[in-house]
Every structure is written in C-alpha cells, then in structure tokens.
Design a protein around this motif. Structure first.
Motif, short mmCIF file in Angstrom:
data_model
loop_
_atom_site.label_atom_id
_atom_site.label_comp_id
_atom_site.label_asym_id
_atom_site.label_seq_id
_atom_site.Cartn_x
_atom_site.Cartn_y
_atom_site.Cartn_z
N ILE A 5 0.83 -1.21 0.00
CA ILE A 5 0.00 0.00 0.00
C ILE A 5 0.86 1.25 0.00
O ILE A 5 0.61 2.21 -0.74
CB ILE A 5 -0.93 -0.01 1.23
CG1 ILE A 5 -1.94 -1.14 1.13
CG2 ILE A 5 -1.65 1.33 1.39
CD1 ILE A 5 -2.77 -1.33 2.39
N VAL A 6 1.92 1.26 0.83
CA VAL A 6 2.79 2.42 0.92
C VAL A 6 3.57 2.61 -0.37
O VAL A 6 3.67 3.74 -0.89
CB VAL A 6 3.75 2.29 2.12
CG1 VAL A 6 4.75 3.44 2.14
CG2 VAL A 6 2.97 2.25 3.43
N LEU A 7 4.11 1.54 -0.93
CA LEU A 7 4.88 1.67 -2.17
C LEU A 7 4.00 2.17 -3.31
O LEU A 7 4.42 3.00 -4.12
CB LEU A 7 5.51 0.33 -2.54
CG LEU A 7 6.69 -0.12 -1.69
CD1 LEU A 7 7.19 -1.49 -2.14
CD2 LEU A 7 7.84 0.89 -1.76
N GLU A 8 2.78 1.69 -3.38
CA GLU A 8 1.87 2.16 -4.43
C GLU A 8 1.60 3.65 -4.30
O GLU A 8 1.61 4.39 -5.30
CB GLU A 8 0.56 1.37 -4.37
CG GLU A 8 -0.44 1.76 -5.45
CD GLU A 8 -1.74 0.98 -5.38
OE1 GLU A 8 -2.60 1.17 -6.27
OE2 GLU A 8 -1.92 0.20 -4.43
N ALA A 9 1.37 4.10 -3.07
CA ALA A 9 1.12 5.53 -2.85
C ALA A 9 2.36 6.35 -3.19
O ALA A 9 2.26 7.42 -3.82
CB ALA A 9 0.70 5.76 -1.41
N MET A 10 3.53 5.89 -2.77
CA MET A 10 4.76 6.62 -3.03
C MET A 10 5.03 6.74 -4.52
O MET A 10 5.43 7.81 -5.02
CB MET A 10 5.94 5.94 -2.34
CG MET A 10 5.89 5.99 -0.83
SD MET A 10 7.25 5.07 -0.06
CE MET A 10 8.65 6.14 -0.42
N ARG A 11 4.82 5.67 -5.25
CA ARG A 11 5.14 5.66 -6.68
C ARG A 11 4.21 6.55 -7.49
O ARG A 11 4.51 6.89 -8.63
CB ARG A 11 5.12 4.23 -7.20
CG ARG A 11 6.30 3.40 -6.68
CD ARG A 11 6.12 1.92 -6.93
NE ARG A 11 7.27 1.16 -6.41
CZ ARG A 11 7.27 -0.16 -6.21
NH1 ARG A 11 6.17 -0.86 -6.49
NH2 ARG A 11 8.34 -0.76 -5.73
N ALA A 12 3.08 6.93 -6.90
CA ALA A 12 2.17 7.87 -7.56
C ALA A 12 2.57 9.32 -7.32
O ALA A 12 1.97 10.23 -7.90
CB ALA A 12 0.74 7.63 -7.07
N HIS A 13 3.58 9.54 -6.47
CA HIS A 13 4.05 10.90 -6.15
C HIS A 13 5.33 11.17 -6.93
O HIS A 13 6.18 10.28 -7.09
CB HIS A 13 4.33 10.99 -4.64
CG HIS A 13 4.59 12.38 -4.16
ND1 HIS A 13 5.80 13.02 -4.34
CD2 HIS A 13 3.79 13.25 -3.47
CE1 HIS A 13 5.74 14.23 -3.81
NE2 HIS A 13 4.54 14.40 -3.27
#
Length: 336
Positions: free
Chosen positions: A284-292
């Motif tokens: 979940i965290v990696l997905e959110a980070m990669r969208a930034h």
C-alpha cells in the motif's frame, strides 16, 4: 544598492544594512509576518503539537547542479520537520556573508530560497545578516530554524522500529553528495550528476495518508543510508538486514564512487527518505509513493530483524554478509 559586492558596511546596522535588507531580503522573501520588520515575528497559535528544528549550511560550492545553498537550506529544514510527521509552516534564516561576495551571487541564493519556500508553501518569517572580513568565512553560510505542526495522533521516531518491518527508500542514493563532489573537483561524466535536493513533506503526507502506522522516517543526509540505518538500529534496539541488490543507485553515481574509492551507502542525500513500515502495509505504501513525483522509484531495501541488535548487516550481491558500521571520519566535508 550602490555596490556590486558585499562590504563590511553591510553588516554595520546602518544605512547599507537597511538597504540590503529592504532591497534584497525583504523584497524576495516578502510575506505579512516579515514585512512588519520587528525584532520578532508574531505568529498565530497552532492547535497541534509543535515540531521545531535548526540547521546550518556550509556547502561548497554554494551553487551546484540541481540547486544552491539557498534552496538547500529550505529543503533540508523542511525535511527535518517532515521526518517526525510535521506539516511545515515557518522558517527563519540567518546569513553570514564574507566581505567581497558578489551581490549577483547573493541575489541568486536569496531568490532561490524564496522560490523553494513558495513552492513548499512555507514562509520565512524572520532573519538576520552578519558580515565578516574577507577570509574569515567562505562566501556565505546559512543557519535556519523551522516550525511545523504535528497531528496529535502521529508518533514517528527512530525508537519505534519493530522486527518484521520493511525498510523502504523513495529513490536512488548518493546523488547529492556526488553532485557536490564532482562540481567541487571539476569531474565530468557523460551525464551531469545532479543533486536530489527536494522538500519531502508532501510525499510524507501521501505516505501517512496511505498508512498512518508508519513507525520511522529518516532523511539520510550526512553519513548516508548506512549511518541513518545505524541510528535507527541503535535507537530501537533492533537489527537491520540491508539487501545490496535492492539498493537503487544510478550507474553514473556508482561509477563516480568507484573511481573515487567511496562507498555510496555513506554518501549524502538531500531528497531521500528511509521508512520503517509494517510488512502488511508495504504494498500500500509503495503504491502511494510511486504515484508521487518524489517517490516514483520507491522500493524495499531491507527489513528490521530481532537479532544483531544495534547493528546493520548487508547481504551482498554474492550472498555474503558484512557489517555496515556508522561513518567514521569525514568522507565528504562541507556536503550540506
């Protein structure tokens, strides 16, 4: 201003000082708090706990690929606040200027600081300027302080890492340190190495929105990833297993480190963060980070383990293990 460089008179407190402040600093950094020009800025009360930090900047050279000492001072101060989950609001800045510093250089640095602050939506609300005789400083130094608000439910710190947590980073390591060193030493590569300096608070907000239970955030500046992970291991009384093949590094940065005999794990970063995340929340965290924009290369580089308390162990490309200690000595002086 009638001079093209800084004179001792600019530090006298008299007319030249006031002209410098009014025509350069106040104009570039203008906001309702600074414009009052009192001895202190009167700020509204915050409804959340405060985070406060201070930092000094002596980087050499003061202008480098990807930034300068002015923008770096903003990014670095904001990032220190962001690592405890604070939303940054206010900065102060003190300038020590060397006699003879070209006003064009100072103007560039101040405007760069102002642009970085505007982009981060923070205000420089107070400052000070001192001038020292030629040779008693090197061009200019900056000291900052920063204030932010921390939502009451947030508890982040190096002491909270737990065995089983994933260790993640938001991108390649060593970019800032090698950009400074290559510029300082006149080293040229096919592709210019640029500093990664950036304000990370919006990335942190994205991460904490996706996973409020993130335990640790740390920006690996001086001493690099190796030193920051050692700090976390010692604060939390845990071990860190770092996976060498997983650590992202640009080919040109790796090549420069190899030529100069430097370990990239110890090279400074100014736009990177390390996070200790519960394993169940990793994806979940990696997905959110990669969208930034500042997290597109985010990846897992290791894990927190119960053994090896207070130590960092690197699993190498060939499957061996070596101890990664805290940095000893000054590998790269005046890197920030």
């Amino acid at each position: 201003m009638t001079f093209d460089s800084i004179q001792l008179d600019h530090g006298s407190g008299g007319r030249a000082t006031h002209e410098l402040i009014r025509e350069l600093f106040a104009e570039a950094l203008a906001n309702p708090f600074l414009v009052e020009m009192n001895d202190s800025a009167l700020l509204p009360a915050l409804s959340t706990p405060l985070a406060m930090t201070t930092d000094c900047y002596v980087v050499d050279p003061i202008i480098f690929p990807g930034g300068d000492i002015g923008s770096l001072a903003v990014h670095g101060t904001i990032n220190d606040l962001a690592m405890v989950g604070a939303r940054p609001f206010y900065l102060t800045a003190g300038f020590v200027l060397e006699e003879g510093l070209p006003l064009t250089t100072l103007r560039r640095v101040v405007h760069s600081m102002a642009e970085a602050a505007r982009n981060a939506e923070v205000k420089v609300v107070a400052g000070d300027t001192k001038v020292v005789p030629r040779g008693k400083a090197d061009k200019l130094f900056i000291t900052t302080a920063g204030v932010g608000g921390v939502p009451p439910e947030r508890r982040l710190g190096g002491q909270y890492a737990q065995p089983g947590d994933a260790v993640i980073i938001n991108g390649t390591i060593g970019d800032h340190g090698m950009a400074i060193l290559c510029k300082r030493e006149g080293l040229a590569f096919d592709n210019e190495i640029r500093s990664d300096a950036a304000s990370l608070h919006t990335l942190v907000e994205t991460m904490l929105t996706a996973c409020p239970t993130i335990r640790v955030l740390r920006d690996p500046t001086r001493g690099g990833v190796a030193t920051s992970l050692n700090e976390i291991a010692q604060q939390s009384g845990v071990g860190v297993l770092l996976e060498e093949p997983a650590v992202p590094i640009r080919r040109d940065v790796a090549g420069a480190c190899e030529i100069l005999g430097l370990d990239p794990l110890y090279v400074a970063n100014e736009g990177k963060l390390l996070a200790c995340v519960p394993a169940r929340s990793l994806d979940i965290v990696l997905e959110a980070m990669r969208a930034h924009p500042l997290g597109r290369q985010a990846c897992r580089i290791g894990e927190i383990v119960a053994g090896e308390q207070g130590r960092v162990v690197l699993r190498t490309h060939i499957g061996g293990h070596r101890l990664v200690t805290m940095l000893r000595g000054e590998q790269l002086p005046r890197i920030c």
